[in-house]
Enzyme design. Structure first.
Site, PDB file in Angstrom:
ATOM      1  N   GLY A  46       0.846  -1.179   0.000  1.00 25.68           N
ATOM      2  CA  GLY A  46       0.000   0.000   0.000  1.00 25.68           C
ATOM      3  C   GLY A  46       0.885   1.234   0.000  1.00 25.68           C
ATOM      4  O   GLY A  46       2.052   1.167   0.414  1.00 25.68           O
ATOM      5  N   GLN A  51       2.951   9.935   1.276  1.00 22.62           N
ATOM      6  CA  GLN A  51       4.280   9.311   1.318  1.00 22.62           C
ATOM      7  C   GLN A  51       5.163   9.705   0.135  1.00 22.62           C
ATOM      8  O   GLN A  51       6.375   9.523   0.182  1.00 22.62           O
ATOM      9  CB  GLN A  51       4.153   7.787   1.381  1.00 22.62           C
ATOM     10  CG  GLN A  51       3.535   7.323   2.692  1.00 22.62           C
ATOM     11  CD  GLN A  51       3.475   5.813   2.755  1.00 22.62           C
ATOM     12  OE1 GLN A  51       2.558   5.215   2.221  1.00 22.62           O
ATOM     13  NE2 GLN A  51       4.463   5.198   3.376  1.00 22.62           N
ATOM     14  N   CYS A  98       6.178   0.131   7.531  1.00 26.91           N
ATOM     15  CA  CYS A  98       5.758   1.311   6.788  1.00 26.91           C
ATOM     16  C   CYS A  98       6.932   1.803   5.948  1.00 26.91           C
ATOM     17  O   CYS A  98       8.043   1.905   6.457  1.00 26.91           O
ATOM     18  CB  CYS A  98       5.319   2.406   7.760  1.00 26.91           C
ATOM     19  SG  CYS A  98       4.831   3.934   6.931  1.00 26.91           S
ATOM     20  N   LEU A  99       6.676   2.112   4.704  1.00 25.76           N
ATOM     21  CA  LEU A  99       7.744   2.576   3.804  1.00 25.76           C
ATOM     22  C   LEU A  99       8.311   3.923   4.246  1.00 25.76           C
ATOM     23  O   LEU A  99       9.382   4.304   3.808  1.00 25.76           O
ATOM     24  CB  LEU A  99       7.226   2.660   2.365  1.00 25.76           C
ATOM     25  CG  LEU A  99       6.801   1.325   1.739  1.00 25.76           C
ATOM     26  CD1 LEU A  99       6.147   1.558   0.381  1.00 25.76           C
ATOM     27  CD2 LEU A  99       7.982   0.378   1.605  1.00 25.76           C
ATOM     28  N   HIS A 140      -4.038   1.171   7.793  1.00 29.50           N
ATOM     29  CA  HIS A 140      -2.707   1.799   7.769  1.00 29.50           C
ATOM     30  C   HIS A 140      -2.683   2.958   6.765  1.00 29.50           C
ATOM     31  O   HIS A 140      -2.214   4.057   7.085  1.00 29.50           O
ATOM     32  CB  HIS A 140      -1.668   0.724   7.399  1.00 29.50           C
ATOM     33  CG  HIS A 140      -0.262   1.227   7.343  1.00 29.50           C
ATOM     34  ND1 HIS A 140       0.712   0.823   8.233  1.00 29.50           N
ATOM     35  CD2 HIS A 140       0.340   2.098   6.500  1.00 29.50           C
ATOM     36  CE1 HIS A 140       1.847   1.441   7.936  1.00 29.50           C
ATOM     37  NE2 HIS A 140       1.658   2.219   6.883  1.00 29.50           N
ATOM     38  N   GLU A 141      -3.186   2.705   5.566  1.00 35.81           N
ATOM     39  CA  GLU A 141      -3.140   3.735   4.513  1.00 35.81           C
ATOM     40  C   GLU A 141      -4.103   4.887   4.827  1.00 35.81           C
ATOM     41  O   GLU A 141      -3.781   6.053   4.598  1.00 35.81           O
ATOM     42  CB  GLU A 141      -3.459   3.136   3.140  1.00 35.81           C
ATOM     43  CG  GLU A 141      -2.504   2.032   2.686  1.00 35.81           C
ATOM     44  CD  GLU A 141      -1.035   2.401   2.811  1.00 35.81           C
ATOM     45  OE1 GLU A 141      -0.688   3.582   2.634  1.00 35.81           O
ATOM     46  OE2 GLU A 141      -0.234   1.495   3.109  1.00 35.81           O
ATOM     47  N   HIS A 144      -2.607   7.286   7.160  1.00 38.18           N
ATOM     48  CA  HIS A 144      -1.649   8.195   6.513  1.00 38.18           C
ATOM     49  C   HIS A 144      -2.339   9.488   6.078  1.00 38.18           C
ATOM     50  O   HIS A 144      -1.759  10.568   6.156  1.00 38.18           O
ATOM     51  CB  HIS A 144      -1.040   7.537   5.274  1.00 38.18           C
ATOM     52  CG  HIS A 144       0.221   6.761   5.555  1.00 38.18           C
ATOM     53  ND1 HIS A 144       1.345   7.339   6.086  1.00 38.18           N
ATOM     54  CD2 HIS A 144       0.529   5.455   5.358  1.00 38.18           C
ATOM     55  CE1 HIS A 144       2.296   6.415   6.210  1.00 38.18           C
ATOM     56  NE2 HIS A 144       1.831   5.267   5.776  1.00 38.18           N
TER      57      HIS A 144
HETATM   58 ZN    ZN Z   1       2.869   3.519   5.868  1.00 35.31          ZN
END
Ligand code: ZN
Length: 187
Positions: A46, A51, A98-99, A140-141, A144
């Protein structure tokens, strides 16, 4: 299409509420295509627009639960979730990454069920009822887009650990990012 740099925790775009998309323009279409490409290259399941440094309410997801392959974009999403268990999270089965905090994973309880309602790039509204990891990805997304990272939700000992890591890596301040395909190549 191009791969975009991924913002690392500390960049204000990750910690502020993203704004609604008012019109699907060519710019938005390019952004979403770039988000897919960036997510694949990272790789991730995702990715939120915040991000890649864009404060708009859009995320993309790509998840195969063994039966169904879920892949799509969610524009101006609304998420309804079931109650979150107050039990301690399991390190093996409930660890999340998480990226924007690359290379780290910590356990976190999420709602078992999440109902996503959103719009796709064609302006078509859709609803997906999810459970398990897909429900986790959506939560999670979605977070964000409200400026919340999973690190903000961790229980005390894990929150302490991630804070220490962020400090050690020199993150937590504006201006840190990484490039999928170039940085963090080690598995
Ligand atoms: Zn993330």
């Amino acid at each position: 299409m191009s791969i975009r740099r991924i913002a690392i925790t500390g960049d204000p775009v990750l910690h502020n509420r993203a704004k609604e998309v008012t019109e699907i323009t060519d710019e938005i279409r390019t952004l979403v295509q770039d988000m897919y490409e960036t997510m694949e290259k990272a790789p991730g399941v995702g990715l939120a627009a915040t991000q890649v440094g864009v404060g708009l309410r859009i995320f993309v997801y790509d998840w195969d639960d063994g039966e169904t392959h879920y892949r799509g974009e969610a524009i101006n999403p609304v998420l309804e979730i079931s109650p979150v268990s107050q039990e301690w999270p399991d390190e093996d089965t409930e660890s999340e990454g998480c990226l924007s905090i690359p290379g780290e994973r910590y356990p976190l309880k999420r709602a078992d069920k999440a109902k996503l309602s959103a719009m796709d790039l064609n302006g078509k509204h859709f609803t997906i009822e999810s459970t398990g990891w897909l429900a986790r990805i959506f939560q999670h997304e979605y977070d964000h887009l409200d400026g919340i990272l999973y690190a903000d939700r961790l229980l005390k000992p894990y929150a302490k650990e991630v804070k220490r890591t962020i400090k050690y890596e020199g993150w937590g301040t504006d201006g840190n990012s990484w490039m999928p395909g170039e940085d963090f190549l080690e598995p």
